[in-house]
Design a protein around this motif. Structure first.
Motif, PDB file in Angstrom:
ATOM      1  N   TYR A 184       5.424  19.592   6.464  1.00 46.18           N
ATOM      2  CA  TYR A 184       4.694  18.412   5.966  1.00 46.18           C
ATOM      3  C   TYR A 184       3.280  18.811   5.551  1.00 46.18           C
ATOM      4  CZ  TYR A 184       1.654  17.777   9.973  1.00 46.18           C
ATOM      5  OH  TYR A 184       0.680  17.969  10.904  1.00 46.18           O
ATOM      6  N   MET A 210      13.378   1.811  11.706  1.00 48.73           N
ATOM      7  CA  MET A 210      12.049   2.392  11.753  1.00 48.73           C
ATOM      8  C   MET A 210      11.082   1.389  11.127  1.00 48.73           C
ATOM      9  SD  MET A 210      10.630   5.899  10.187  1.00 48.73           S
ATOM     10  CE  MET A 210      10.326   5.286   8.569  1.00 48.73           C
ATOM     11  N   ILE A 236      -4.754  11.578   5.143  1.00 48.92           N
ATOM     12  CA  ILE A 236      -4.163  10.952   3.954  1.00 48.92           C
ATOM     13  C   ILE A 236      -4.815   9.584   3.814  1.00 48.92           C
ATOM     14  CG2 ILE A 236      -1.978  12.202   4.072  1.00 48.92           C
ATOM     15  CD1 ILE A 236      -0.735   9.881   5.501  1.00 48.92           C
ATOM     16  N   ASN A 292      14.760  14.128   5.105  1.00 48.45           N
ATOM     17  CA  ASN A 292      13.941  13.525   6.161  1.00 48.45           C
ATOM     18  C   ASN A 292      14.465  12.153   6.541  1.00 48.45           C
ATOM     19  OD1 ASN A 292      11.776  14.038   7.909  1.00 48.45           O
ATOM     20  ND2 ASN A 292      10.613  12.447   6.862  1.00 48.45           N
ATOM     21  N   THR A 343       2.025  17.818   2.023  1.00 51.59           N
ATOM     22  CA  THR A 343       1.008  16.751   1.983  1.00 51.59           C
ATOM     23  C   THR A 343      -0.396  17.247   1.693  1.00 51.59           C
ATOM     24  OG1 THR A 343       2.370  15.660   3.635  1.00 51.59           O
ATOM     25  CG2 THR A 343       0.163  14.776   3.332  1.00 51.59           C
ATOM     26  N   ASN A 349       0.837  -1.205   0.000  1.00 56.02           N
ATOM     27  CA  ASN A 349       0.000   0.000   0.000  1.00 56.02           C
ATOM     28  C   ASN A 349       0.872   1.255   0.000  1.00 56.02           C
ATOM     29  OD1 ASN A 349       0.944  -0.189   2.593  1.00 56.02           O
ATOM     30  ND2 ASN A 349      -1.001  -0.902   3.444  1.00 56.02           N
ATOM     31  N   ILE A 364       6.898   1.259   9.759  1.00 58.91           N
ATOM     32  CA  ILE A 364       5.608   1.947   9.652  1.00 58.91           C
ATOM     33  C   ILE A 364       4.595   0.925   9.181  1.00 58.91           C
ATOM     34  CG2 ILE A 364       6.791   4.084   8.970  1.00 58.91           C
ATOM     35  CD1 ILE A 364       5.313   3.791   6.373  1.00 58.91           C
ATOM     36  N   TYR A 413      -2.822  14.843  11.713  1.00 59.13           N
ATOM     37  CA  TYR A 413      -2.167  15.435  10.542  1.00 59.13           C
ATOM     38  C   TYR A 413      -2.584  16.884  10.381  1.00 59.13           C
ATOM     39  CZ  TYR A 413       0.046  11.262   8.831  1.00 59.13           C
ATOM     40  OH  TYR A 413       0.891  10.187   8.706  1.00 59.13           O
ATOM     41  N   PRO A 460      11.416   6.965   0.041  1.00 55.83           N
ATOM     42  CA  PRO A 460       9.991   7.077   0.419  1.00 55.83           C
ATOM     43  C   PRO A 460       9.719   7.832   1.720  1.00 55.83           C
ATOM     44  CG  PRO A 460      10.793   4.899   0.913  1.00 55.83           C
ATOM     45  CD  PRO A 460      11.922   5.631   0.248  1.00 55.83           C
ATOM     46  N   PHE A 461      10.697   8.569   2.256  1.00 52.45           N
ATOM     47  CA  PHE A 461      10.542   9.153   3.594  1.00 52.45           C
ATOM     48  C   PHE A 461       9.734  10.441   3.629  1.00 52.45           C
ATOM     49  CE2 PHE A 461      12.860   5.884   5.553  1.00 52.45           C
ATOM     50  CZ  PHE A 461      13.748   5.454   4.585  1.00 52.45           C
ATOM     51  N   TYR A 462       8.874  10.606   2.647  1.00 51.51           N
ATOM     52  CA  TYR A 462       7.891  11.664   2.689  1.00 51.51           C
ATOM     53  C   TYR A 462       6.567  11.176   2.099  1.00 51.51           C
ATOM     54  CZ  TYR A 462       8.485  16.248   4.610  1.00 51.51           C
ATOM     55  OH  TYR A 462       8.520  17.293   5.475  1.00 51.51           O
ATOM     56  N   GLY A 463       6.542   9.939   1.657  1.00 47.29           N
ATOM     57  CA  GLY A 463       5.326   9.383   1.077  1.00 47.29           C
ATOM     58  C   GLY A 463       4.879  10.176  -0.125  1.00 47.29           C
ATOM     59  N   ILE A 506       3.712   4.309  13.341  1.00 42.90           N
ATOM     60  CA  ILE A 506       5.154   4.503  13.193  1.00 42.90           C
ATOM     61  C   ILE A 506       5.868   4.046  14.449  1.00 42.90           C
ATOM     62  CG2 ILE A 506       6.974   6.157  12.602  1.00 42.90           C
ATOM     63  CD1 ILE A 506       4.733   8.128  11.860  1.00 42.90           C
ATOM     64  N   ARG A 521      -0.893  10.218  12.807  1.00 41.26           N
ATOM     65  CA  ARG A 521       0.158   9.234  13.000  1.00 41.26           C
ATOM     66  C   ARG A 521      -0.075   8.620  14.351  1.00 41.26           C
ATOM     67  NH1 ARG A 521       1.404  14.430  12.226  1.00 41.26           N
ATOM     68  NH2 ARG A 521       2.630  14.987  10.415  1.00 41.26           N
TER      69      ARG A 521
HETATM   70  C1  LIG Z   1       4.291   2.416   2.252  1.00 38.55           C
HETATM   71  O1  LIG Z   1       5.571   2.800   2.637  1.00 38.55           O
HETATM   72  C2  LIG Z   1       5.729   4.055   3.129  1.00 38.55           C
HETATM   73  C3  LIG Z   1       7.012   4.391   3.548  1.00 38.55           C
HETATM   74  C4  LIG Z   1       7.242   5.662   4.076  1.00 38.55           C
HETATM   75  C5  LIG Z   1       6.184   6.568   4.183  1.00 38.55           C
HETATM   76  C6  LIG Z   1       4.914   6.226   3.768  1.00 38.55           C
HETATM   77  C7  LIG Z   1       4.656   4.972   3.240  1.00 38.55           C
HETATM   78  C8  LIG Z   1       3.983   7.353   3.983  1.00 38.55           C
HETATM   79  N1  LIG Z   1       4.843   8.363   4.529  1.00 38.55           N
HETATM   80  C9  LIG Z   1       4.423   9.594   4.905  1.00 38.55           C
HETATM   81  N2  LIG Z   1       5.235  10.539   5.358  1.00 38.55           N
HETATM   82  C10 LIG Z   1       4.575  11.684   5.668  1.00 38.55           C
HETATM   83  C11 LIG Z   1       5.329  12.859   6.125  1.00 38.55           C
HETATM   84  O2  LIG Z   1       5.048  13.955   5.689  1.00 38.55           O
HETATM   85  N3  LIG Z   1       6.347  12.694   7.023  1.00 38.55           N
HETATM   86  C12 LIG Z   1       7.194  13.805   7.368  1.00 38.55           C
HETATM   87  C13 LIG Z   1       6.591  11.424   7.601  1.00 38.55           C
HETATM   88  C14 LIG Z   1       7.707  10.726   7.199  1.00 38.55           C
HETATM   89  C15 LIG Z   1       7.945   9.477   7.756  1.00 38.55           C
HETATM   90 CL1  LIG Z   1       9.344   8.564   7.295  1.00 38.55          CL
HETATM   91  C16 LIG Z   1       7.084   8.943   8.684  1.00 38.55           C
HETATM   92  F1  LIG Z   1       7.339   7.719   9.199  1.00 38.55           F
HETATM   93  C17 LIG Z   1       5.947   9.627   9.076  1.00 38.55           C
HETATM   94  C18 LIG Z   1       5.696  10.876   8.545  1.00 38.55           C
HETATM   95  C19 LIG Z   1       4.455  11.609   8.958  1.00 38.55           C
HETATM   96  O3  LIG Z   1       4.495  12.850   9.044  1.00 38.55           O
HETATM   97  O4  LIG Z   1       3.453  10.892   9.215  1.00 38.55           O
HETATM   98  C20 LIG Z   1       3.223  11.642   5.476  1.00 38.55           C
HETATM   99 CL2  LIG Z   1       2.096  12.938   5.814  1.00 38.55          CL
HETATM  100  S1  LIG Z   1       2.790  10.110   4.860  1.00 38.55           S
HETATM  101  C21 LIG Z   1       6.199   7.962   4.710  1.00 38.55           C
END
Ligand SMILES: COc1ccc2c(c1)CN(c1nc(C(=O)N(C)c3cc(Cl)c(F)cc3C(=O)O)c(Cl)s1)C2
Ligand SMILES: Cc1cc2nc3c(=O)[nH]c(=O)nc-3n(C[C@H](O)[C@H](O)[C@H](O)COP(=O)(O)OP(=O)(O)OC[C@H]3O[C@@H](n4cnc5c(N)ncnc54)[C@H](O)[C@@H]3O)c2cc1C
Length: 472
Positions: A402, A226, A110, A367, A406, A59, A228, A103, A315-318, A219, A89
């Motif tokens: 973010y 880490m 999201i 990030n 986002t 996903n 998630i 969020y 992927p550290f920002y999705g 998370i 989160r």
């Molecule tokens: C399926 O595999 C994956 C792998 C990594 C991610 C996703 C799906 C979805 N991801 C999202 N990241 C953000 C975000 O802006 N930041 C700064 C974050 C960055 C990290 Cl690394 C984290 F763990 C939480 C947040 C957070 O804020 O929740 C979102 Cl908003 S969604 C990272």
């Protein structure tokens, strides 16, 4: 053949989309909607016909930018209805304590969407256009930038030569289309493999119910490690474990897996299950993550790179898919502006989009380094509280990074500029208030000096507690 087709309806130009993944399938809808003859060439078999293998449901987090692109081709509702909203989160501490961090306001969430289903829905939507044809089992082997002639190889080894008026490279991070760009002068290219790998694990339902609260992005931030977890419609969670390859290599037996989880993610063991964990962990090795930046994205009026083929991000920002989907809107807006004239559209697309896609690539890498260096659950909570507190204090002035990334379509490079500006403002105001407090405090101290030793200890303790947040 394609030639006949393009001769017959000379007004309708032929656009070849190479790659029928998420961005290629969506792009086919965008180009078909504009009235082009669209041919999609995908190296894999039609994933909609593959027998329903109970594989891993991978996903992804779909957010505003991606939703706007889907909305443009009338797909937002269909995809959102099959996504699971994540309003906050859920931070899991080492002790197993769970702390939610929203969020944003009520409507800001999201979505966790299934990758395979999204790809199938987009391919099916592309096929509803009479001027679109999907060609599976067509792997691009080579193409010529001058003539636009492409060579595809089939799995029976046969070859097919095809030409098009425009070639759109959506063939992912290891793009074959991009290979031709690499041979040309003045083409800038950089790729970085990070020392971390990722592995997906499934968290099954417990007694037919989600094992954890479903409407959260779970998370477990542990600095170097880490994990998630995003929810799926079948009430499972897909957990993604991030760990340096050298750590993956150290774990060779089931017991070592349990030992590792016992140390870093103890609360997850009963939720995933000891046996499932031992089995799932050795299903596949840790997967690599690469960051690719390049420019220009186009060659003449013939070819343009989009999605991961143009910018693979960690992927550290999705944001990878969201950025690739936003690529489609940006190109479409430029096509409107230059009336589908590729010789004007393509250079403008490079000029406009390269700074933004490079910015999100940098943000995601930043990030990653930030999370790896000093983000454990306490620090993650502290940072988000500070973000949200300042945003509450000055909602127009301070918008968390973010949130801009986002929940808005603020151009990625503008979001980064604003973030730097806000950091300066925050640091300056913290400095001001700190010096203000120091001056005021010292004035009071001089006027009526207390027993200083009684003060030092609590101040030092408070400061050490703050620092401990970073490293605990
Ligand atoms: C399926 O595999 C994956 C792998 C990594 C991610 C996703 C799906 C979805 N991801 C999202 N990241 C953000 C975000 O802006 N930041 C700064 C974050 C960055 C990290 Cl690394 C984290 F763990 C939480 C947040 C957070 O804020 O929740 C979102 Cl908003 S969604 C990272
Ligand atoms: C662990 C992980 C987590 C992620 N999480 C998120 C997230 O939460 N949110 C988000 O927005 N993004 C996320 N991403 C990023 C997202 O997966 C990618 O950005 C997205 O898949 C890019 O889509 P694409 O169509 O450009 O490339 P791809 O999805 O890679 O599709 C490329 C297609 O081209 C085909 N192809 C390749 N070579 C050829 C060839 N020579 N000829 C013909 N066809 C070819 C492939 O078969 C494939 O179908 C994540 C990525 C990873 C690795």
């Amino acid at each position: 053949t394609m030639e006949e087709q393009s001769d017959r309806s000379s007004k309708r130009k032929v656009v070849a989309v190479v790659g029928g993944g998420l961005v290629g399938a969506l792009n086919a809808c965008f180009f078909a909607k504009r009235g082009f003859d669209v041919e999609v060439f995908e190296s894999r078999e039609d994933i909609r016909q593959a027998k329903v293998v109970k594989g891993r449901s991978i996903n992804l987090a779909l957010s505003h930018r991606g939703r706007q692109a889907l909305k443009h081709v009338g797909m937002e509702e269909k995809i959102v209805s099959k996504g699971i909203p994540m309003h906050a989160r859920m931070i899991h501490s080492l002790s197993g304590k769970q702390s939610p961090i929203p969020y944003g306001k009520k409507g800001q969430f999201i979505l966790s969407v299934d990758r395979a289903n999204l790809n199938k829905e987009l391919l099916t939507e592309a096929e509803t256009y009479s001027n679109t044809k999907l060609n599976f089992d067509h792997k691009l082997q080579d193409w010529n930038a001058e003539t636009g002639l492409m060579t595809f190889v089939r799995c029976d080894g046969s070859k097919q030569q095809i030409e098009a008026d425009l070639i759109v490279g959506c063939d992912g991070a290891f793009s074959a289309i991009r290979k031709q760009f690499l041979r040309r002068s003045r083409f800038n290219y950089s790729q970085t493999y990070i020392p971390h790998g990722y592995m997906e694990l499934t968290m099954p339902p417990i007694n037919g119910e989600f094992a954890m609260k479903p409407n959260y992005l779970h998370i477990w931030p542990r600095n170097t490690f880490m994990m998630i977890a995003l929810p799926n419609l079948d009430k499972t969670f897909t957990c993604t474990l991030f760990m340096p390859f050298e750590e993956f290599e150290k774990i060779t037996t089931g017991d070592e897996v349990i030992e590792f989880f016992q140390k870093y993610f103890p609360d997850a063991i009963p939720l995933i299950g000891v046996d499932a964990l031992k089995k799932d962990y050795f299903r596949l090795p840790g997967q690599a993550m690469v960051s690719v930046k390049c420019s220009p994205y186009h060659i003449g009026n013939k070819c343009v790179l989009m999605g991961d083929a143009a910018h693979a991000v960690v992927p550290f920002y999705g944001q990878g898919m969201n950025a690739g989907f936003e690529d489609c809107i940006v190109l479409d807006e430029i096509m409107d502006k230059f009336n589908d004239d590729f010789s004007a559209v393509l250079p403008e697309y490079t000029r406009v989009r390269v700074p933004d896609d490079h910015a999100i690539a940098d943000l995601a890498m930043y990030n990653y380094i930030e999370m790896r260096a000093h983000v454990n659950s306490k620090w993650f909570l502290f940072r988000k509280y500070v973000d949200n507190f300042l945003h509450l204090l000055m909602p127009k002035k301070i918008i968390p990074l973010y949130t801009m990334v986002t929940f808005t379509r603020t151009r990625y490079h503008k979001a980064v500029e604003r973030w730097h500006w806000q950091d300066k403002v925050i640091n300056r105001s913290l400095m001001l208030s700190a010096t203000g407090a120091a001056l005021g405090g010292s004035y009071l101290l001089i006027k009526n000096p207390p027993d200083i030793n009684k003060l030092i200890i609590p101040a030092e303790k408070m400061w050490n507690r703050l620092l401990a947040l970073r490293t605990a």
